[in-house]
Scaffold this motif. Structure first.
Motif, PDB file in Angstrom:
ATOM      1  N   LYS A   1       0.871  -1.171   0.000  1.00  0.00           N
ATOM      2  CA  LYS A   1       0.000   0.000   0.000  1.00  0.00           C
ATOM      3  C   LYS A   1       0.911   1.225   0.000  1.00  0.00           C
ATOM      4  N   VAL A   2       0.771   2.083  -1.029  1.00  0.00           N
ATOM      5  CA  VAL A   2       1.659   3.234  -1.139  1.00  0.00           C
ATOM      6  C   VAL A   2       0.839   4.510  -1.272  1.00  0.00           C
ATOM      7  N   PRO A   3       1.299   5.605  -0.706  1.00  0.00           N
ATOM      8  CA  PRO A   3       0.618   6.890  -0.888  1.00  0.00           C
ATOM      9  C   PRO A   3       0.877   7.430  -2.285  1.00  0.00           C
ATOM     10  N   PHE A   4      -0.025   8.254  -2.765  1.00  0.00           N
ATOM     11  CA  PHE A   4       0.211   8.913  -4.044  1.00  0.00           C
ATOM     12  C   PHE A   4      -0.125  10.390  -3.947  1.00  0.00           C
ATOM     13  N   GLU A   5       0.463  11.148  -4.851  1.00  0.00           N
ATOM     14  CA  GLU A   5       0.120  12.554  -4.989  1.00  0.00           C
ATOM     15  C   GLU A   5      -0.988  12.682  -6.026  1.00  0.00           C
ATOM     16  N   THR A   6      -1.700  13.792  -5.975  1.00  0.00           N
ATOM     17  CA  THR A   6      -2.726  14.040  -6.986  1.00  0.00           C
ATOM     18  C   THR A   6      -2.549  15.425  -7.581  1.00  0.00           C
ATOM     19  N   GLU A   7      -2.913  15.541  -8.847  1.00  0.00           N
ATOM     20  CA  GLU A   7      -2.907  16.819  -9.534  1.00  0.00           C
ATOM     21  C   GLU A   7      -4.083  16.824 -10.492  1.00  0.00           C
ATOM     22  N   HIS A   8      -5.090  17.644 -10.196  1.00  0.00           N
ATOM     23  CA  HIS A   8      -6.326  17.697 -10.984  1.00  0.00           C
ATOM     24  C   HIS A   8      -6.987  16.320 -11.067  1.00  0.00           C
ATOM     25  N   GLY A   9      -6.791  15.479 -10.064  1.00  0.00           N
ATOM     26  CA  GLY A   9      -7.371  14.138 -10.060  1.00  0.00           C
ATOM     27  C   GLY A   9      -6.433  13.057 -10.549  1.00  0.00           C
ATOM     28  N   SER A  10      -5.341  13.421 -11.210  1.00  0.00           N
ATOM     29  CA  SER A  10      -4.379  12.432 -11.689  1.00  0.00           C
ATOM     30  C   SER A  10      -3.630  11.799 -10.517  1.00  0.00           C
ATOM     31  N   VAL A  11      -3.298  10.520 -10.657  1.00  0.00           N
ATOM     32  CA  VAL A  11      -2.554   9.778  -9.634  1.00  0.00           C
ATOM     33  C   VAL A  11      -1.075   9.779 -10.013  1.00  0.00           C
ATOM     34  N   ILE A  12      -0.241  10.279  -9.122  1.00  0.00           N
ATOM     35  CA  ILE A  12       1.190  10.351  -9.374  1.00  0.00           C
ATOM     36  C   ILE A  12       1.914   9.483  -8.351  1.00  0.00           C
ATOM     37  N   LEU A  13       2.620   8.472  -8.833  1.00  0.00           N
ATOM     38  CA  LEU A  13       3.306   7.504  -7.982  1.00  0.00           C
ATOM     39  C   LEU A  13       4.796   7.795  -7.915  1.00  0.00           C
ATOM     40  N   LYS A  14       5.379   7.526  -6.754  1.00  0.00           N
ATOM     41  CA  LYS A  14       6.825   7.622  -6.595  1.00  0.00           C
ATOM     42  C   LYS A  14       7.429   6.244  -6.819  1.00  0.00           C
ATOM     43  N   VAL A  15       8.356   6.172  -7.760  1.00  0.00           N
ATOM     44  CA  VAL A  15       8.861   4.893  -8.260  1.00  0.00           C
ATOM     45  C   VAL A  15      10.378   4.968  -8.387  1.00  0.00           C
ATOM     46  N   ARG A  16      11.049   3.822  -8.159  1.00  0.00           N
ATOM     47  CA  ARG A  16      12.461   3.692  -8.477  1.00  0.00           C
ATOM     48  C   ARG A  16      12.630   2.574  -9.501  1.00  0.00           C
ATOM     49  N   ILE A  17      13.669   2.678 -10.331  1.00  0.00           N
ATOM     50  CA  ILE A  17      13.921   1.689 -11.369  1.00  0.00           C
ATOM     51  C   ILE A  17      15.292   1.060 -11.146  1.00  0.00           C
ATOM     52  N   ASN A  18      15.310  -0.275 -11.134  1.00  0.00           N
ATOM     53  CA  ASN A  18      16.535  -1.060 -10.946  1.00  0.00           C
ATOM     54  C   ASN A  18      17.245  -0.628  -9.662  1.00  0.00           C
ATOM     55  N   ASN A  19      18.533  -0.443  -9.710  1.00  0.00           N
ATOM     56  CA  ASN A  19      19.278  -0.096  -8.497  1.00  0.00           C
ATOM     57  C   ASN A  19      19.516   1.402  -8.353  1.00  0.00           C
ATOM     58  N   GLN A  20      18.796   2.180  -9.149  1.00  0.00           N
ATOM     59  CA  GLN A  20      19.008   3.622  -9.108  1.00  0.00           C
ATOM     60  C   GLN A  20      18.324   4.241  -7.887  1.00  0.00           C
ATOM     61  N   PRO A  21      19.003   5.112  -7.152  1.00  0.00           N
ATOM     62  CA  PRO A  21      18.401   5.734  -5.970  1.00  0.00           C
ATOM     63  C   PRO A  21      17.413   6.838  -6.316  1.00  0.00           C
ATOM     64  N   LYS A  22      17.476   7.348  -7.543  1.00  0.00           N
ATOM     65  CA  LYS A  22      16.614   8.471  -7.926  1.00  0.00           C
ATOM     66  C   LYS A  22      15.147   8.067  -7.864  1.00  0.00           C
ATOM     67  N   VAL A  23      14.333   8.857  -7.150  1.00  0.00           N
ATOM     68  CA  VAL A  23      12.898   8.616  -7.056  1.00  0.00           C
ATOM     69  C   VAL A  23      12.197   9.364  -8.185  1.00  0.00           C
ATOM     70  N   LEU A  24      11.451   8.634  -8.987  1.00  0.00           N
ATOM     71  CA  LEU A  24      10.758   9.207 -10.131  1.00  0.00           C
ATOM     72  C   LEU A  24       9.293   9.443  -9.793  1.00  0.00           C
ATOM     73  N   ARG A  25       8.719  10.456 -10.409  1.00  0.00           N
ATOM     74  CA  ARG A  25       7.296  10.744 -10.283  1.00  0.00           C
ATOM     75  C   ARG A  25       6.621  10.344 -11.590  1.00  0.00           C
ATOM     76  N   LEU A  26       5.868   9.239 -11.541  1.00  0.00           N
ATOM     77  CA  LEU A  26       5.242   8.705 -12.743  1.00  0.00           C
ATOM     78  C   LEU A  26       3.724   8.816 -12.651  1.00  0.00           C
ATOM     79  N   LEU A  27       3.109   9.216 -13.755  1.00  0.00           N
ATOM     80  CA  LEU A  27       1.655   9.284 -13.852  1.00  0.00           C
ATOM     81  C   LEU A  27       1.101   7.871 -14.013  1.00  0.00           C
ATOM     82  N   PHE A  28       0.147   7.492 -13.136  1.00  0.00           N
ATOM     83  CA  PHE A  28      -0.538   6.211 -13.287  1.00  0.00           C
ATOM     84  C   PHE A  28      -1.576   6.386 -14.391  1.00  0.00           C
TER      85      PHE A  28
END
Length: 400
Positions: A37-64
């Motif tokens: 269970k993860v929290p998400f951000e919203t913008e005008h109703g859009s769901v924005i998830l915080k995601v990491r890819i592979n071993n990279q520490p950078k946290v990405l903001r991806l639109l669901f």
């Protein structure tokens, strides 16, 4: 909307990464278990998830984005995190096709939860304010619940999943990796026209009807009153659109929605021959009024009205589109006409009052809201707003 676009048509990305659709061999008697269970951000109703890819520490903001089959990020971001390109393939987008690069075999992290063997498409450009999109790849693997009231996304394994007591389940089909659900639309008082619509959390409108459906049912000449005009643009195809209100719309067996915003595609150019295979797209300005669960095991989406269900729908005045966000704030959602240099009001501004009626009153008092909307063309609206922590007061005029 002139050269500025708000109700743009988000591209329907159909990558076809070879993941099978549907589930087999899962017993309905085994309870479904919560995996993450993860929290998400919203913008005008859009769901924005915080995601990491592979071993990279950078946290990405991806639109669901359920209007997309897979994941996608920009070329510059892919280069910065060392994403390895494994192949090229064609991707279908609104109005055409294009060759893209794909990186296979990636691990995606939601918090510490791993989603392995993910294909990621790489585009030259993506959303300016976000790092990319994450599409239906997670909903194909897990029962996926979006709770707007708590702003949480939950993933469950397949099994006996119990929905909320309120709400309704709507069956979907899934051609090309997109969720297609049935609906019915009536522009005025004519019998409702049944159609098949994309369930698209990546689209910023309430509902758009594509040109073949509009033409077949003569929607633009059935008494439709356009409140503003604009265009959709994708892959070099620009199509004029008209925004207004539909008398009724309903998802399958759910209660009818009255006086809802709708955008209709007009004719001209390539749009006359474009046939996407479905009739339109239901966007997040409507979807976000419900908590929903995508259940691939049963091929259905369960909708349950959330706390915003009874909020007034988006409305346009004097070249501006207004609407309430999930927290009940009244915002300028976008422009429906060219910018007016005499007006300081901008997209994203927080509206404090209109004609002396506070945003809180407009949210809760339907009589006052409807009275405000019923003012005739040519009427003046005084809008008090806050932009960049500065107060503004503008007068805008209701158009024909």
């Amino acid at each position: 909307m002139g050269s500025r676009q708000y109700l743009y048509l988000v591209f329907l990305l159909m990558l076809g990464f070879g993941v099978s659709y549907g589930q087999t061999g899962v017993s309905g008697n085994i309870p479904s278990k919560l995996l993450v269970k993860v929290p998400f951000e919203t913008e005008h109703g859009s769901v924005i998830l915080k995601v990491r890819i592979n071993n990279q520490p950078k946290v990405l903001r991806l639109l669901f984005d359920t209007g997309a089959d897979g994941m996608a990020i920009s070329q510059s971001l892919a280069d910065s995190i060392g994403l390895k390109i494994t192949r090229k393939q064609n991707a279908s987008v609104v109005g055409g096709n294009m060759e893209i690069q794909v990186s296979d075999g990636n691990t995606v992290y939601l918090d510490d939860f791993e989603i392995k063997n993910q294909g990621i498409a790489v585009f030259k450009e993506m959303h300016k304010d976000l790092d990319g999109i994450i599409g239906n790849s997670i909903a194909r693997r897990y029962i996926t619940r979006v709770d707007y009231d708590r702003k949480e996304l939950s993933l469950y394994n397949f099994g006996d999943y119990q929905y909320e007591k309120e709400g309704a389940s709507i069956p979907f089909t899934m051609p090309s990796g997109l969720f297609i659900i049935p609906g019915s639309l009536s522009i005025t008082n004519e019998p409702a026209h049944p159609g098949e619509f994309v369930f698209d959390t990546g689209a910023s409108y309430s509902l758009i009807c594509f040109r073949p459906f509009v033409k077949k049912n003569k929607l633009l000449v059935s008494g439709f009153k356009a409140e503003y005009n604009g265009s959709t643009a994708s892959m070099g195809m620009t199509t004029p659109t008209f925004g207004g209100r539909a008398a009724t719309f309903s998802f399958s067996n759910m209660p009818v929605i009255k006086n809802m915003p709708v955008t209709l595609m007009a004719g001209g150019g390539q749009s006359e021959s474009w046939n996407p295979g479905f009739d339109g797209s239901i966007g997040v300005r409507l979807i976000s009024r419900y908590n929903f669960t995508i259940n691939m095991q049963k091929n259905e989406i369960h909708f349950s009205p959330n706390e915003t269900y009874r909020y007034p729908y988006d409305f346009s005045i004097g070249g501006f589109l207004f609407g309430f966000d999930l927290d009940g704030r009244l915002l300028v959602q976008g422009l429906t006409a060219a910018e007016n240099p005499k007006v300081s009001l901008k997209a994203g501004a927080k509206v404090l009052s209109i004609n002396g009626l506070s945003a809180e009153v407009l949210l809760k008092d339907y009589r006052q809201f409807n009275k405000l909307m019923a003012l005739p063309a040519g009427a003046s609206y005084v809008v008090e707003s806050i932009q960049n922590d500065r107060p503004f007061k503008d007068t805008i005029i209701k158009r024909e």
